[in-house]
Design an enzyme around this catalytic site. Structure first.
Site, short mmCIF file in Angstrom:
data_model
loop_
_atom_site.label_atom_id
_atom_site.label_comp_id
_atom_site.label_asym_id
_atom_site.label_seq_id
_atom_site.Cartn_x
_atom_site.Cartn_y
_atom_site.Cartn_z
N CYS A 42 0.82 -1.22 0.00
CA CYS A 42 0.00 0.00 0.00
C CYS A 42 0.85 1.27 0.00
O CYS A 42 0.70 2.14 -0.86
CB CYS A 42 -0.93 -0.03 1.21
SG CYS A 42 -1.85 1.48 1.42
N GLU A 199 -11.50 -5.73 -21.37
CA GLU A 199 -12.13 -6.36 -20.18
C GLU A 199 -12.92 -7.59 -20.61
O GLU A 199 -13.68 -7.55 -21.57
CB GLU A 199 -13.04 -5.34 -19.49
CG GLU A 199 -14.05 -5.90 -18.50
CD GLU A 199 -13.43 -6.68 -17.34
OE1 GLU A 199 -12.47 -6.20 -16.74
OE2 GLU A 199 -13.93 -7.79 -17.05
N HIS A 440 -24.12 24.21 4.03
CA HIS A 440 -24.28 24.67 2.64
C HIS A 440 -23.21 25.71 2.34
O HIS A 440 -23.01 26.63 3.15
CB HIS A 440 -25.67 25.29 2.45
CG HIS A 440 -25.86 25.86 1.08
ND1 HIS A 440 -26.04 25.06 -0.03
CD2 HIS A 440 -25.88 27.15 0.63
CE1 HIS A 440 -26.18 25.84 -1.10
NE2 HIS A 440 -26.08 27.10 -0.73
P1 NAI Z 1 -9.98 -6.57 -10.10
O1 NAI Z 1 -10.34 -7.93 -9.63
O2 NAI Z 1 -10.58 -5.37 -9.48
O3 NAI Z 1 -10.27 -6.48 -11.69
C1 NAI Z 1 -9.68 -7.36 -12.62
C2 NAI Z 1 -10.46 -7.32 -13.92
O4 NAI Z 1 -9.74 -8.05 -14.91
C3 NAI Z 1 -11.84 -7.96 -13.83
O5 NAI Z 1 -12.79 -7.05 -14.29
C4 NAI Z 1 -11.72 -9.21 -14.73
O6 NAI Z 1 -12.93 -9.52 -15.37
C5 NAI Z 1 -10.66 -8.75 -15.73
N1 NAI Z 1 -9.95 -9.87 -16.41
C6 NAI Z 1 -9.45 -10.99 -15.85
N2 NAI Z 1 -8.87 -11.77 -16.81
C7 NAI Z 1 -8.99 -11.12 -18.00
C8 NAI Z 1 -8.59 -11.41 -19.36
N3 NAI Z 1 -7.93 -12.51 -19.68
N4 NAI Z 1 -8.87 -10.52 -20.32
C9 NAI Z 1 -9.55 -9.37 -20.00
N5 NAI Z 1 -9.94 -9.06 -18.75
C10 NAI Z 1 -9.67 -9.90 -17.75
O7 NAI Z 1 -8.38 -6.55 -10.03
P2 NAI Z 1 -7.32 -5.36 -9.96
O8 NAI Z 1 -7.83 -4.11 -10.59
O9 NAI Z 1 -6.07 -5.97 -10.50
O10 NAI Z 1 -7.17 -5.08 -8.42
C11 NAI Z 1 -6.67 -6.12 -7.53
C12 NAI Z 1 -7.14 -5.91 -6.12
O11 NAI Z 1 -6.56 -4.76 -5.56
C13 NAI Z 1 -8.65 -5.75 -6.04
O12 NAI Z 1 -9.14 -6.58 -5.03
C14 NAI Z 1 -8.84 -4.31 -5.68
O13 NAI Z 1 -9.98 -4.11 -4.86
C15 NAI Z 1 -7.54 -3.95 -4.95
N6 NAI Z 1 -7.24 -2.53 -5.14
C16 NAI Z 1 -8.03 -1.60 -4.54
C17 NAI Z 1 -7.82 -0.26 -4.74
C18 NAI Z 1 -8.75 0.72 -4.12
O14 NAI Z 1 -9.48 0.35 -3.22
N7 NAI Z 1 -8.77 1.98 -4.56
C19 NAI Z 1 -6.72 0.23 -5.58
C20 NAI Z 1 -5.98 -0.84 -6.17
C21 NAI Z 1 -6.23 -2.16 -5.95
#
Ligand code: NAI
Length: 461
Positions: A42, A199, A440
Site C-alpha cells: 500500500c 475487459e 451549505h
Molecule cells: P480486479 O479484480 O478489481 O479487476 C480485474 C479485472 O480483470 C476484472 O474485471 C476481470 O474480469 C478482468 N480480467 C481478468 N482476466 C482477464 C482477461 N484474460 N482478459 C480481459 N480481462 C480480464 O483486479 P485489480 O484491478 O487488478 O485489483 C486487484 C485488487 O486490488 C482488487 O481486489 C482491488 O480491490 C484492490 N485494489 C483496490 C484499490 C482501491 O481500493 N482503490 C486500488 C488498487 C487495488
C-alpha cells in the site's frame, strides 16, 4: 533470540496497524519486514504512490480544462515526468518514515529481514529464531498475472512497473477494467497516453452497482479512454520497444490484435504466502490460495492471519480493521469487524465510492427496497468547481427505511461515503440522514438530498 507476546509478519496496513494496537494494549510486539521501508504494498507500490500520480495528473488536467474558464490565463505547464515521479517518491518516503516513527513511539521492534515459521511459536528471520506466544501472518497479496503473458515490468507491467515507467508512453493497453486498471489507466490518459482497456466481462468494475458502473464508463470514455468489453486477452508478444496484445471477443471466433507501447496487466491479485513454510506446518488453505481462518485463527494454535492473505475484499482498510480487531482479541478483549459496512473507493476523477448492498444484490436476495437518487448537477458546490457529473444513489428498506447501501460517483465520493458508513453502523434510516443538518454549500448535501429522495423527495432536483 528474543521472546515476544506477538510477532507480526508483514508491515502493510494490516500488519503495522495490528502491531501498533498490540503495543498500545501492553503486548511486547515485533514486526518482521524484509523490504527496506515499512508500509507494505500500500505505502510503497500501491495506494499511496498511485494517489500521488492521480493528484498530479488531475491537477494537470484541471489547468488545461478549467483554468481559463476562471480567468486564470498564461502558459499551461508541461510535464516533467522525472519530477512527477520524484514527487511521488517523496510522498512515499514521508509515509513510510511515518510508520517507522510510530513504531519507535509505540516501542514496536522491527525485525529486518524475511520471516518464516519453522515451528509453532517460532519465527525465523535471517539466521535468528525468535519466540512468540502469538504469530500473525499479514503478508498481503501479489498480482495474479495471466496465462500467456510474461511480465517484464518494462513493456508488460503490473501496477508496480506502471508507477515507474521510464517515459509516458504514447499508447497503453490495460488488461482488466478493475480498480487498478482504471485508476492507473486514467492517470496515463490524463497525461496524454492513448489508453485502451480490454475487459473480459460486459461491464467495467465487476461487483459495482450496475447503474454506477455504466455512468462511470461513460465519464471515462469522455476523458479519452477506449473500452473493449466482453474480450478475453489470450496473449501478449513483445518486440522492438512495444507489444502486441491478442484478444478474442467472446461472441466471435476471430482473434484481434492491438499494437501498443506498454501493457498494464491488472487482472486481480492473489494472496502472498510464499516462503513462510506454512505448508510444512500443516496450515489449512482455501482453494484460491487464502489461509483458512476462523476469527483470524488458523488451525495451528497461536497462529493467526489477516488482510489479503485471508478471505474478503482485498482492501487496505479491511486489513487495518482486522489488524485492530485481532490485537484486541490477543489482549483478551473483544475485537470485531463489521464486514457488511466496508466502503470501497476508486480514486479516479470523479471518485467512485460504495458501501453496503448494490441494487442487483437486493433484487437477487428478494429484499423490497426504495431508491433515492440525487445528481451532482443539483449541487451548487459541485457546479462551482466544474465537477457536477455523477450522482448519489441511496438504497433503503422499503418497509423500515433502514439504509441498505449507498453508491456515489462524483466529487469527493471517497470522503462522502463515510457519513453513510456511520449511519449504517448505527442502523440509521434514510430519514435519520435526511433530517440531519448539512452545511451549505458542500458536496455532502448531495448525500442528504439522496436520503430525502428516499422519502418525500429531494429539494434541488
Ligand atoms: P480486479 O479484480 O478489481 O479487476 C480485474 C479485472 O480483470 C476484472 O474485471 C476481470 O474480469 C478482468 N480480467 C481478468 N482476466 C482477464 C482477461 N484474460 N482478459 C480481459 N480481462 C480480464 O483486479 P485489480 O484491478 O487488478 O485489483 C486487484 C485488487 O486490488 C482488487 O481486489 C482491488 O480491490 C484492490 N485494489 C483496490 C484499490 C482501491 O481500493 N482503490 C486500488 C488498487 C487495488
Amino acid at each position: 533470540m528474543a521472546s515476544f507476546d506477538v510477532i507480526i509478519i508483514g508491515s502493510g496496513p494490516g500488519g503495522y496497524v495490528c502491531a501498533i494496537r498490540c503495543a498500545q494494549l501492553g503486548l511486547k510486539t515485533a514486526v518482521v519486514e524484509g523490504r527496506e521501508t515499512l508500509g507494505g504494498t500500500c505505502l510503497n507500490i500501491g495506494c499511496i504512490p498511485s494517489k500521488a500520480l492521480l493528484h498530479a495528473s488531475h491537477s494537470y488536467h484541471e489547468v488545461h480544462e478549467n483554468f481559463e474558464k476562471m480567468g486564470l490565463m498564461g502558459g499551461a505547464p508541461t510535464i516533467d515526468w522525472g519530477k512527477m515521479k520524484a514527487y511521488k517518491q517523496d510522498v512515499v518516503n514521508g509515509n513510510t518514515r511515518g510508520i517507522e516513527f510510530l513504531f519507535k513511539k509505540n516501542k514496536v521492534t522491527w525485525l529486518k529481514g524475511w520471516g518464516s515459521i519453522p515451528a509453532a511459536g517460532q519465527v525465523k528471520v535471517g539466521d535468528e529464531v525468535h519466540e512468540a506466544k502469538n504469530i500473525v501472518i499479514a503478508t498481503g497479496s501479489e498480482p495474479s498475472g495471466l496465462p500467456g503473458v510474461t511480465v517484464d515490468e518494462t513493456v508488460v507491467v503490473t501496477s508496480t512497473g506502471a508507477l515507474t515507467l521510464p517515459a509516458i508512453p504514447p499508447r497503453m493497453v490495460v488488461i482488466g477494467a478493475g480498480v487498478i486498471g482504471l485508476e492507473l489507466g486514467s492517470v496515463y490518459a490524463r497525461l496524454g497516453t492513448a489508453v485502451t482497456v480490454v475487459e473480459y466481462l460486459d461491464a467495467i468494475t465487476p461487483g459495482m452497482d450496475a447503474e454506477v458502473a455504466k455512468s462511470f464508463q461513460k465519464i471515462l470514455m469522455k476523458q479519452g479512454l477506449t473500452f473493449i468489453l466482453g474480450a478475453a486477452v489470450q496473449g501478449v508478444e513483445t518486440g522492438a520497444g512495444g507489444a502486441k496484445v491478442t484478444y478474442k471477443l467472446r461472441k466471435s471466433e476471430t482473434a484481434e490484435v492491438l499494437e501498443t507501447d506498454v501493457v498494464l496487466v491488472a487482472t486481480g491479485r492473489k494472496p502472498y504466502t510464499a516462503g513462510l513454510g506454512i505448508e510444512a506446518l500443516g496450515v489449512e488453505m482455501l482453494p484460491r490460495g487464502q489461509i483458512k481462518t476462523d476469527h483470524f485463527a488458523t488451525n495451528i494454535k497461536g497462529l493467526y492471519a489477516i488482510g489479503d492473505a485471508i478471505t474478503g475484499p482485498m482492501l487496505a482498510h479491511k486489513a487495518e480493521d482486522e489488524g485492530m480487531a485481532l490485537a484486541e482479541v490477543l489482549a483478551g478483549k473483544h475485537g470485531h469487524v463489521n464486514y457488511s459496512v466496508i466502503p470501497g473507493v476508486i480514486y479516479t476523477a470523479p471518485e467512485v465510492a460504495n458501501v453496503g448492498a448494490t441494487e442487483e444484490q437486493l433484487k437477487e436476495a428478494g429484499i423490497a427496497y426504495k431508491v433515492g437518487k440525487f445528481p451532482f448537477m443539483g449541487n451548487a458546490r459541485a457546479k462551482t468547481v466544474f465537477q457536477a457529473e455523477g450522482f448519489v444513489k441511496m438504497l433503503a428498506d422499503k418497509e423500515t427505511d433502514r439504509i441498505l447501501g449507498c453508491h456515489i460517483i462524483g466529487p469527493g465520493a471517497g470522503d462522502l461515503i463515510h457519513e453513510v458508513c456511520v449511519a449504517m453502523e448505527f442502523g440509521a434510516s434514510a430519514q435519520d440522514l435526511a433530517l440531519t443538518c448539512h452545511a451549505h454549500p458542500t458536496y455532502s448535501e448531495a448525500v442528504r438530498e439522496a436520503a430525502l429522495a428516499c422519502g418525500d423527495g429531494a429539494i434541488h432536483a
